[in-house]
Design an enzyme around this catalytic site. Structure first.
Site, PDB file in Angstrom:
ATOM      1  N   LYS A   1       6.394  -7.259   1.091  1.00  0.00           N
ATOM      2  CA  LYS A   1       6.135  -8.048   2.288  1.00  0.00           C
ATOM      3  C   LYS A   1       6.725  -9.458   2.093  1.00  0.00           C
ATOM      4  O   LYS A   1       7.934  -9.600   2.144  1.00  0.00           O
ATOM      5  CB  LYS A   1       4.652  -7.993   2.609  1.00  0.00           C
ATOM      6  CG  LYS A   1       4.348  -6.585   3.153  1.00  0.00           C
ATOM      7  CD  LYS A   1       2.942  -6.125   3.128  1.00  0.00           C
ATOM      8  CE  LYS A   1       2.895  -4.697   3.663  1.00  0.00           C
ATOM      9  NZ  LYS A   1       1.730  -3.946   3.216  1.00  0.00           N
TER      10      LYS A   1
ATOM     11  N   HIS B   1      -0.967  -9.165   2.339  1.00  0.00           N
ATOM     12  CA  HIS B   1      -0.461 -10.049   3.396  1.00  0.00           C
ATOM     13  C   HIS B   1      -0.711 -11.529   3.109  1.00  0.00           C
ATOM     14  O   HIS B   1      -0.486 -12.363   3.981  1.00  0.00           O
ATOM     15  CB  HIS B   1      -1.070  -9.656   4.743  1.00  0.00           C
ATOM     16  CG  HIS B   1      -0.736  -8.252   5.125  1.00  0.00           C
ATOM     17  ND1 HIS B   1       0.447  -7.912   5.740  1.00  0.00           N
ATOM     18  CD2 HIS B   1      -1.403  -7.094   4.917  1.00  0.00           C
ATOM     19  CE1 HIS B   1       0.481  -6.604   5.927  1.00  0.00           C
ATOM     20  NE2 HIS B   1      -0.624  -6.086   5.429  1.00  0.00           N
TER      21      HIS B   1
ATOM     22  N   SER C   1      -4.799  -6.356   7.529  1.00  0.00           N
ATOM     23  CA  SER C   1      -3.414  -6.095   7.913  1.00  0.00           C
ATOM     24  C   SER C   1      -3.199  -5.939   9.406  1.00  0.00           C
ATOM     25  O   SER C   1      -2.102  -6.182   9.892  1.00  0.00           O
ATOM     26  CB  SER C   1      -2.897  -4.853   7.183  1.00  0.00           C
ATOM     27  OG  SER C   1      -3.738  -3.745   7.412  1.00  0.00           O
TER      28      SER C   1
HETATM   29  C1  LIG Z   1       1.434  -2.518   3.068  1.00  0.00           C
HETATM   30  C2  LIG Z   1       0.091  -2.462   2.450  1.00  0.00           C
HETATM   31  C3  LIG Z   1      -0.142  -1.697   1.314  1.00  0.00           C
HETATM   32  C4  LIG Z   1       0.856  -0.732   0.767  1.00  0.00           C
HETATM   33  O1  LIG Z   1       1.874  -1.353   0.060  1.00  0.00           O
HETATM   34  P1  LIG Z   1       3.296  -0.663  -0.089  1.00  0.00           P
HETATM   35  O2  LIG Z   1       3.916  -1.364  -1.218  1.00  0.00           O
HETATM   36  O3  LIG Z   1       3.977  -0.895   1.209  1.00  0.00           O
HETATM   37  O4  LIG Z   1       3.079   0.779  -0.374  1.00  0.00           O
HETATM   38  C5  LIG Z   1      -1.360  -1.822   0.695  1.00  0.00           C
HETATM   39  N1  LIG Z   1      -2.329  -2.596   1.202  1.00  0.00           N
HETATM   40  C6  LIG Z   1      -2.156  -3.314   2.332  1.00  0.00           C
HETATM   41  C7  LIG Z   1      -3.275  -4.156   2.859  1.00  0.00           C
HETATM   42  C8  LIG Z   1      -0.940  -3.245   3.009  1.00  0.00           C
HETATM   43  O5  LIG Z   1      -0.778  -3.900   4.140  1.00  0.00           O
END
Ligand SMILES: *Cc1c(COP(=O)(O)O)cnc(C)c1O
Length: 400
Positions: A242, A207, A179
Site C-alpha cells: 500500500k 493502511h 480498510s
Molecule cells: C490489504 C490488506 C491486507 C492484505 O495485504 P496484502 O499484502 O495485500 O495481501 C491485510 N490487512 C488489511 C487491513 C488490508 O487492507
C-alpha cells in the site's frame, strides 16, 4: 445432474444481486491516471497512498537487485530463500517502526491468516473487531480458538467479553486503520484492556504504515508506544503493497513473540521466500518514506484529504445531502462515501466512469448490507485540481 451444474445458477444469483465482481486490465500512466480497458482514467482506487509504486528510486533498486540476485528466491526462507536483502530489510523495518525485531513476509493476507493460528489454538480465545479485515477473520477460524466478535470499536463490549472468558490465552485483533471506513483504532485503550486482562494485542496497520506517526512510522508510533515505550504485549503487523508501493508484509514486536512466529508460522515455513528484488525495492521505499520527501508527500496528502472533505462533508452540498450520500468520519486517505444500496452505488460508480473517473463501489459482503459505498482512496500522486474534479462530478451526479 451433478451438483457442479448448480454453479451456473449460483453465478446468476450473484449477478441478480449486483454482486458480480469484475476485473479491469489497467496500465499505469503518470500521476494517479491509469489506462483502464484501453481508456485513460483518473483513478481514486489505489492504495498506493504515497505514489511510490512508480518511483524512480524503487525502480532502479529493482534493476540493480535483479543483476545481483536474479529473479526468484528459490525456496522457503528456512531452506535457502533468506537473502542478504531480506535480512537487511528486516532489521531496517524493525528500526523504522522502533520495535525490537521484525519478520518479513511475502503477502499480507497469508501473514494474518497464519500468524493468528501460530499464536492461539483450541482452548484459547480471540476477540475481534467486527470490521476487521478478512485475513484476520480467516486466521481466527483456522486457529480453532473460540472467537468473540465485538461491535466495531465498542471497547466496553470488548472489556465485558474479556472479563467473561475463562481461557488463559487471550488474543485481541484489530485493524489499526479500518480498510473500508478509514477510521483509526483507539490503540492506547485497546492496550489498556490487553493489560487488564493479560491479553496479547495484534494490530494490522496495512493502511497506516508509511502514513501515520512521525516519518510515517505507523499507528503505534503515532501514539508513542514504540522505542522505550514499546509494550511486551503488542504485535504490530503492516503490509508493504500500500503506502510502501511494493508488496508483502511484516510483523514486528517483542523478540520472543517474533521468534515464536518465525518458528511456527506455516505460511512462512512452507512458502517460497519473497524475491530479493522486492526486498531491495522495499528498502528503497523505506528510505523515501523516512526522508524529507516522505514528509512532503504526507503533507500534500493531508491537504488533499482536507480538500475532499471540504467539498463533500454533510452540509457542504445540498444535493449530495439530499441524495442521502454521506461521507464517513475519516481523517485518513480512505474517504468512503456511503450511498446505501448496491444498485445505486454501482450507478454512481458508472456515472463517474462516464466522466473519466474511476472510484470503486464496495458492496456486501465486504461491507455491511445497506452501506454500499464508493471507497475514495486519495494519494500523494493526486493533484489538488483532480480532487476538485471528483467533487464536482459527484455533486453533478447527486443532482441527476
Ligand atoms: C490489504 C490488506 C491486507 C492484505 O495485504 P496484502 O499484502 O495485500 O495481501 C491485510 N490487512 C488489511 C487491513 C488490508 O487492507
Amino acid at each position: 445432474m451433478t451438483w457442479l451444474d448448480e454453479f451456473d445458477g449460483r453465478l446468476a444469483e450473484l449477478d441478480a444481486a449486483h454482486l458480480t465482481r469484475k476485473r479491469r486490465v489497467v496500465v499505469p500512466e503518470a500521476g494517479a491516471r491509469m489506462t483502464v480497458d484501453g481508456r485513460s482514467m483518473l483513478a481514486f482506487c489505489s492504495n498506493d497512498y504515497l505514489g511510490l509504486a512508480g518511483h524512480p528510486a524503487l525502480k532502479s533498486a529493482v534493476h540493480e537487485a535483479v543483476e545481483t540476485y536474479g529473479v526468484g528466491a528459490g525456496s522457503s526462507p528456512m531452506v535457502s530463500g533468506y537473502s542478504a536483502a531480506n535480512a537487511l530489510l528486516e532489521s531496517e523495518l524493525a528500526a523504522f517502526v522502533q520495535l525490537p525485531r521484525a519478520l518479513y513476509f511475502y503477502a499480507g493476507f497469508a501473514t494474518n491468516a497464519s500468524i493468528v493460528p501460530a499464536l492461539v489454538g483450541a482452548g484459547d480465545a480471540i476477540f475481534s473487531d467486527a470490521l476487521n479485515h478478512a485475513c484476520l477473520i480467516d486466521g481466527s477460524r483456522l486457529s480453532k480458538a473460540a472467537i468473540h466478535r465485538f461491535d466495531h470499536a465498542d471497547l466496553a463490549a470488548l472489556d465485558a467479553q474479556l472479563a467473561a472468558e475463562p481461557a488463559r490465552r487471550k488474543l485481541i485483533l484489530s485493524d489499526a486503520v479500518f480498510s473500508m471506513d478509514g477510521d483509526v483504532a483507539d490503540i492506547p485503550a485497546l492496550l489498556a484492556l490487553a493489560e487488564r486482562h493479560d491479553a496479547l494485542l495484534l494490530l494490522d496497520d496495512a493502511h497506516g504504515f508509511g502514513l501515520l506517526g512521525p516519518q510515517g512510522r505507523g499507528a503505534v508510533a503515532a501514539v508513542g508506544l514504540t522505542g522505550a515505550q514499546a509494550s511486551p504485549r503488542v504485535l504490530y503487523m503492516a503490509t508493504l503493497g500500500k503506502a510502501l508501493g511494493v508488496a508483502g508484509a511484516f510483523v514486528a514486536g517483542p523478540e520472543r513473540l517474533v521468534e515464536w512466529l518465525l518458528q511456527k508460522t506455516r505460511s512462512y515455513t512452507y512458502a517460497t521466500a519473497a524475491p530479493a528484488l522486492l526486498a531491495e525495492a522495499l528498502r528503497a521505499a523505506l528510505r523515501v518514506v523516512g526522508s524529507a520527501e516522505g514528509d512532503e508527500r504526507r503533507a500534500h496528502l493531508e491537504r488533499l484529504i482536507a480538500r475532499l472533505r471540504d467539498g463533500l462533508s454533510p452540509g457542504a452540498d445540498a444535493a449530495v445531502d439530499a441524495a442521502g450520500w454521506r461521507l464517513m468520519e475519516s481523517a485518513t486517505a480512505i474517504q468512503p462515501l456511503v450511498i446505501g444500496d448496491n444498485a445505486s452505488s454501482l450507478r454512481v460508480m458508472a456515472g463517474l466512469q462516464d466522466a473519466g473517473l474511476w472510484v470503486p463501489a464496495i458492496r456486501p459482503p465486504t461491507v455491511p448490507a445497506g452501506t454500499a459505498r464508493l471507497r475514495i482512496a486519495l494519494s500523494a500522486a493526486h493533484q489538488a485540481d483532480e480532487v476538485d474534479t471528483l467533487v464536482r462530478a459527484l455533486r453533478t451526479l447527486a443532482r441527476a
